[in-house]
Design an enzyme around this catalytic site. Structure first.
Site, mmCIF file in Angstrom:
data_model
loop_
_atom_site.group_PDB
_atom_site.id
_atom_site.type_symbol
_atom_site.label_atom_id
_atom_site.label_comp_id
_atom_site.label_asym_id
_atom_site.label_seq_id
_atom_site.Cartn_x
_atom_site.Cartn_y
_atom_site.Cartn_z
ATOM 1 C CB VAL A 160 -0.955 -0.003 1.219
ATOM 2 C CG1 VAL A 160 -1.857 1.240 1.211
ATOM 3 C CG2 VAL A 160 -1.809 -1.266 1.219
ATOM 4 C CD GLU A 161 -1.907 5.583 -1.502
ATOM 5 O OE1 GLU A 161 -2.307 6.737 -1.318
ATOM 6 O OE2 GLU A 161 -2.384 4.832 -2.375
#
Length: 537
Positions: free
Chosen positions: A327-328
């Site tokens: 995930v970012e």
């Protein structure tokens, strides 16, 4: 011995002057300095100060109630430069009503800009943003009519005959950060935070411009008792420290939990204790999207169906260890929380800084990214950032989709009240959505379809009733759900006519299994990489 300057939240609020550029570091409600932000709001409502602020933030920082929602008052902030406001309804209202100058920049570019500014550079150059609404030749990231008349804060430059975006420096007057604990010298750790974020680069950027750094911590420990490797920010870079007086409400690990050690890597939960998602159209779409996975793929999950459902589907199917979900925010592996707690996860294998994660997404590019979709245009372009006058913003969408080897957009075929029935391994539309998503031209250019097709990027759009892919000549329909009529329930609900594949298929009926896994781990083609290349044959 050097001593840290400990002050109250109200005293911290008085350190911010009218006209300052304030940089806040957090994501969702993770690492939000709630005590300080509430004190700033209280001071403004009582005295009208500080006013005329510029608010700079790389990530969305709210749970619809707290976080930088405390800044959302006309006159308190006159310019906002950020990436995402989807969980910040007051900010979306202010932007829509032209009550603030609003610039949207890609999340990763802001996070990395802090590092560039800290190094003494005048800004940051990147390919990210070219051909999207961030490009100054299109909209320049200006999110309302009020802002359109203002100067651009991004430029186009050429280097060795190639075009780049140039994200100009934004000098920081006050940087607000949060840590778990600090010692008496102010050395700060983030050991119980659910993300690492870009704390140190932002602090260094503020120091470069002579800015003030204010930190909120949960507790203070004796100097010398901290492991130096766990210190995120040395105390010499922090001007003021606020010890939170009400940590249960104002120093929560995330919106839904005060503190859970499994979200910061201090504990693991049995994999079987993570519940499977209930069956609905969102899970159905996530299942079909998960069929694009292959052994060893490094995957990114965006907000919405991707983060809320894809990881849980992979866990239920027993394939989580065959791939690497990221995930970012900088997390690797595990099962993601999603929703208002986007960006955190349990049973992680690794956690790196937010700006470092964006180095990977912007450079090598993730193997597969799953993203939400608001509109699909005839040329394959996508809008996921602005619907009407209400703008959620880009977040990490542009950073990630422009460089991913494969992009899989997940979303319902229509929006606004659609209802479905999944029965007898068929799909029945009980009520059609009021809003069409398949439009001739998207309202905002979040993802440039022609650019993707030109460079041969793999792109798919998965809905509950139809699956599309980008090909050389446009958007091709490749699958429909059993029980769906091609003419009346797909083509007649689109503003453009897609290319219809000569090998149009019916979706796998196993996707309709409602109890237990549908069998992704046992698919005969698992482990093989699918190659639907937009510019290919």
């Amino acid at each position: 011995m050097l001593k840290a300057n400990f002050i109250t939240a109200d005293e911290a609020a008085r350190k911010v002057k009218d006209g300052d550029t304030v940089c806040s570091i957090a994501m969702t409600l993770v690492s939000v300095s709630e005590s300080i932000l509430k004190a700033l709001e209280k001071r403004f409502l009582e005295s009208g100060h500080p006013s005329n602020l510029t608010l700079l933030h790389s990530c969305g920082q709210s749970d619809r109630k707290d976080g930088i929602q405390h800044f959302a008052h006309e006159g308190m902030v006159t310019r906002i430069i950020g990436s995402h406001w989807g969980l910040q309804p007051r900010w979306m209202d202010m932007i829509a009503k032209n009550q603030v100058d609003a610039y949207c920049l890609p999340q990763g570019q802001i996070a990395q800009l802090y590092h560039s500014m800290a190094c003494g550079l005048p800004g940051k150059m990147a390919k990210v943003g070219l051909g999207t609404f961030i490009d100054p030749r299109i909209e320049g990231g200006k999110m309302n009519e009020r802002t359109k008349r203002l100067p651009d804060i991004v430029d186009i430059i050429k280097y060795k005959d190639e075009e780049y975006m140039f994200y100009n420096q934004i000098p920081i007057d006050v940087c607000i950060i949060r840590g778990t604990e600090c010692d008496e010298m102010g050395n700060l750790t983030t050991t119980e935070e659910a993300m690492k974020l870009e704390v140190l680069p932002a602090v260094m950027a503020a120091k470069r411009y002579g800015g003030r750094v204010i930190a909120q911590v949960k507790r203070v420990v004796q100097t010398g008792s901290l492991n130096p490797k766990e210190v995120t920010v040395p105390g010499v870079f922090i001007d003021d420290i606020v010890v939170c007086e009400n940590p249960l409400e104002e120093h929560r690990q995330t919106s839904s939990w005060y503190f859970d050690p499994s979200y910061c890597g201090q504990a693991r939960v049995p994999q079987g204790n993570i519940p499977a998602a209930s069956f609905n159209e969102r899970k159905f779409i996530a299942r079909r999207g998960a069929m694009e996975l292959y052994h060893g793929a490094v995957v990114n999950l965006g907000t919405g169906i991707p983060n809320d459902m894809v990881g849980r589907v992979c866990n239920e199917e027993g394939i989580s260890d065959d791939i690497m979900i990221t995930v970012e925010s900088g997390i690797y592996g595990g099962v993601q929380a999603g929703g208002i707690d986007f960006g955190i996860g349990q049973n992680l294998y690794a956690m790196i800084g937010h700006h470092e994660q964006m180095d990977y997404y912007n450079g090598a590019g993730v193997d597969i990214t799953y993203m939400g979709i608001g509109e699909l245009g005839e040329d394959g372009s996508v809008n996921s950032t602005k619907m009407g006058v209400r703008c959620t913003g880009a977040g990490g969408f542009i950073d990630i989709t422009q460089n991913a080897k494969k992009v899989v957009f997940l979303g319902t075929f229509t929006a606004g009240g659609a209802k479905y029935k999944f029965e007898n391994r068929k799909l029945e539309i009980l009520q059609e959505g009021k809003i069409r998503k398949m439009v001739r031209q998207v309202a905002q250019l979040s993802f440039n379809g022609p650019m993707a097709r030109k460079k041969g990027q793999e792109v798919m759009v998965v809905t509950e009733r139809a699956v599309f892919q980008l090909v050389k000549d446009g958007v091709e329909l490749i699958e429909i759900a059993p029980g769906i009529d091609l003419r009346t329930q797909i083509l007649d609900k689109m503003d453009f006519k897609p290319i219809i594949s000569k090998n149009l298929r019916v979706m796998d009926e196993r996707l309709f299994v409602q109890d237990g896994p549908f069998g992704q781990a046992h698919r005969p083609d698992r482990g093989q990489r699918h190659c639907h290349v937009a510019g290919g044959p």
